[in-house]
Design a protein around this motif. Structure first.
Motif: not given
Length: 221
Positions: A2-11, A74-78, A81-88, A211-217
């Motif tokens: 559900n989070r996957f599709w919500h995020l995609c829909q938001r973009d 997403d990086y500039e508006d934070g 960081s919320l993706y990580l904190l939310s456990g997604m 690879a992208a996840s590791a770079a984001i972290k």
């Protein structure tokens, strides 16, 4: 999911509101393709010879000019960081962002490709392979682009560096895709090139989100 599709829909909603990110690459491609008859002459045979390469190069360049913003906003508006904190799951978030990018840039490029083919007198028998090869390759552009975008998201002007990082990875895809269209235009089988594209897609879908996840972290630490 559900989070996957919500995020995609938001973009997708965000991209639709701006709209320039959707039609700008298409206008860019149209402007470039109109210059080839002026520079090379209007001979149909001359244009048909270069058509497979030109269509693919334009699709690639149209993707490159939009890659920087996959994670930048997403990086500039934070939000990252919320993706990580939310456990997604971060790889799942990367795949969602890449899917939204493909829908707004790759899918229009696929639909627009026959128009470019007509302008360049691409042989009729090559259109089916052109569409299929782009359908396999444009998701690779978005997935590999997400890796480059993740690596440069903390840079103010990382667009040029992103292109330098991503181009060597995208070059084989360009070669396989243009080769498939060219072989079909010459009346040969494109099966080998298409199989290589399929293999590249599977490998990229497996490895690029990680690879992208590791770079984001790394950039968020």
């Amino acid at each position: 999911m559900n989070r996957f599709w919500h995020l995609c829909q938001r973009d997708l909603i965000s991209a639709w509101r701006k709209k320039s990110g959707i039609y700008q690459p298409l206008v860019f491609q149209l402007l470039i393709v109109t210059l080839f008859p002026l520079g090379l002459g209007a001979g149909a045979q001359t244009l048909a010879k270069i058509a497979p390469a030109v269509v693919w190069i334009l699709a690639l360049l149209g993707t490159l000019i939009t890659l920087e913003h996959i994670f930048k906003d997403d990086y500039e508006d934070g939000s990252l960081s919320l993706y990580l904190l939310s456990g997604m799951s971060l790889p799942l978030a990367v795949m969602s962002k890449a899917l939204a990018h493909w829908i707004t840039t790759g899918l229009p490029a696929i639909i627009f490709a026959p128009v470019i083919g007509v302008l360049l007198h691409l042989p009729e028998q090559a259109y089916g392979v052109l569409m299929l090869s782009l359908l396999l390759a444009t998701p690779i552009f978005s997935l590999l682009g997400s890796v480059g975008s993740a690596l440069t998201l903390n840079l103010r002007s990382g667009g040029l560096l992103l292109s330098v990082l991503v181009m060597p990875l995208l070059a084989p895809v360009l070669i396989f895709g243009a080769g498939a269209v060219l072989e079909t235009a010459l009346g040969n089988s494109a099966q080998g090139h298409l199989l290589l594209l399929m293999g590249s897609f599977v490998m990229t879908l497996t490895l690029a989100p990680l690879a992208a996840s590791a770079a984001i972290k790394v950039n968020l630490e």
